[in-house]
Design a protein around this motif. Structure first.
Motif, short mmCIF file in Angstrom:
data_model
loop_
_atom_site.label_atom_id
_atom_site.label_comp_id
_atom_site.label_asym_id
_atom_site.label_seq_id
_atom_site.Cartn_x
_atom_site.Cartn_y
_atom_site.Cartn_z
N GLN A 91 0.84 -1.20 0.00
CA GLN A 91 0.00 0.00 0.00
C GLN A 91 0.88 1.25 0.00
N LYS A 110 1.71 5.41 0.31
CA LYS A 110 1.34 6.48 1.24
C LYS A 110 0.20 7.30 0.66
N LYS A 131 -5.92 4.64 -0.17
CA LYS A 131 -6.92 4.01 0.67
C LYS A 131 -6.75 2.49 0.64
N LEU A 132 -7.17 1.86 1.72
CA LEU A 132 -7.05 0.40 1.80
C LEU A 132 -7.98 -0.27 0.79
N TYR A 173 -6.23 -0.37 -2.47
CA TYR A 173 -5.16 -1.37 -2.41
C TYR A 173 -5.72 -2.79 -2.56
N ALA A 199 -0.18 -3.69 3.98
CA ALA A 199 -0.87 -2.45 4.34
C ALA A 199 0.03 -1.56 5.20
N LEU A 200 -0.23 -0.28 5.17
CA LEU A 200 0.54 0.67 5.96
C LEU A 200 0.33 0.42 7.45
N ASP A 218 0.14 2.53 9.86
CA ASP A 218 -0.70 3.53 10.52
C ASP A 218 -2.11 3.57 9.97
N ASP A 219 -2.47 2.63 9.11
CA ASP A 219 -3.84 2.57 8.59
C ASP A 219 -4.74 1.93 9.65
N GLU A 267 -13.82 3.00 6.40
CA GLU A 267 -13.16 4.20 5.88
C GLU A 267 -14.11 5.39 5.89
#
Length: 347
Positions: free
Chosen positions: A147, A149, A152-153, A156, A190-191, A193-194, A223
């Motif tokens: 993912q 920066k 959105k997830l 992704y 995935a990031l 911090d998501d 989201e």
């Protein structure tokens, strides 16, 4: 009736002759209806479910109105799987949408293998126009997709699912493994911090991996909830900042008002002191001070340096002069002092 009498017949004889014909017509209509129903039942279902496929030519660059091969192949494969019809009809519909080099590829396959299926046609097109990576290469690409920066997830997840279907078309995995591989890569890629991905990391081991549609719906709902919450918090923050600014502005206004009131009171006091009435003792005190100063100046030896502008004599001022006016002598003394550079100025 006369005709019937001449022929030796009656009306009853005519009815007996007409009734078999009427019965024959009824049976014919019934047979026709039955034939129509059988034809409708035997008609192919594919004619009712037919949807025209998108055009593809395989030309580079992609002509206007066409799509690149990846998009076209995914759409065509999906449509052919949905059609409940014979493979011959599928091959016919597939050939109808092809142009140029793509049509040549399918024609070559048909010449080499007259019994080729629609799947054989798609495999030949994939070999000619699809990606050169095999299933293993595509799986490596899938494992190294992370993912980005600001992404959105949900976006992704769609990107991962597209790669998974490419691997599936290459035969690199089974359809039953899609959900497991998808959730595993989401946890890895995935990031950190998501917030939605953080929730998936905490709960994915306690339940079966959801299918694509359910997972995407759940992620999009979260989201949207996070977005609405952040919007409300931003609105509250802006309101509090605005109220703080308003309060500080009010305090500054109050301070300015106090300073203005203080300045006004000070100005009023100064004005009242400036216009205060002069008492009767003030002229006497002024005269006494002037007389005292003059006498002190005379005693200090300065009497010969001053003269009277009334009589022209030395030693006293015009205010203290009791002599008669002698302007000629005064003018002569003034001219002499100007030449000597010792002119004291007007008295």
């Amino acid at each position: 009736m006369s005709f019937l009498k001449q022929e030796g017949k009656s009306l009853a004889d005519i009815q007996d002759v007409a009734s078999p014909a009427l019965t024959l017509n009824t049976e014919l209509v019934s047979a026709i209806n039955s034939l129509v129903q059988k034809c409708q039942t035997a008609s192919p279902v594919e004619a009712q479910n037919y949807r025209k496929l998108r055009t593809f030519s395989g030309l580079t660059p992609t002509p206007n109105g066409e799509e690149d091969y990846e998009v076209w192949a995914e759409h065509t494969t999906h449509i052919l799987e949905e059609w409940q019809c014979s493979d011959n009809v599928k091959k016919q519909r597939l050939v109808e949408c092809l142009r140029g080099p793509a049509a040549d590829i399918v024609r070559f396959v048909k010449v080499e293998n007259p019994s080729a299926t629609s799947c054989d046609y798609l495999k030949a097109l994939d070999t000619a126009f699809g990606p050169t990576e095999n299933a293993s290469d595509l799986m490596v690409k899938f494992r190294n997709t992370f993912q980005e920066k600001g992404e959105k997830l949900s976006v992704y997840i769609i990107k991962l699912d597209k790669l998974l279907h490419s691997v599936l078309r290459k035969g690199g995995l089974k359809s039953s493994e899609l959900n497991r591989l998808r959730i595993e890569q989401i946890i890895r890629g995935a990031l950190p911090d998501d917030m939605v991905a953080l929730r998936l990391r905490m709960t994915h081991k306690f339940c079966e991996p959801p299918p694509f549609t359910e997972l995407l719906k759940e992620v999009r709902e979260e989201e949207n909830m996070i977005h609405n919450r952040s919007t409300v918090q931003a609105t509250v923050t802006v309101s509090s900042v605005a109220s703080d600014k308003t309060d500080s502005a009010d305090c500054e206004v109050e301070l300015l008002k106090k300073e203005i009131r203080g300045l006004r009171s000070e100005m009023a006091r100064l004005l009242s002191a400036a216009v205060a009435p002069v008492t009767s003792d003030t002229p006497k005190m002024h005269s006494l001070a002037v007389t005292t100063g003059r006498s002190a100046l005379s005693k200090a030896g300065g009497g010969e340096n001053i003269f009277c502008y009334k009589c022209g004599e030395n030693g006293h001022f015009k205010q203290d002069c009791a002599n008669e006016k002698n302007l000629r002598k005064v003018n002569r003394l003034i001219k002499m002092r100007r030449v000597m550079g010792n002119y004291p100025g007007a008295q």
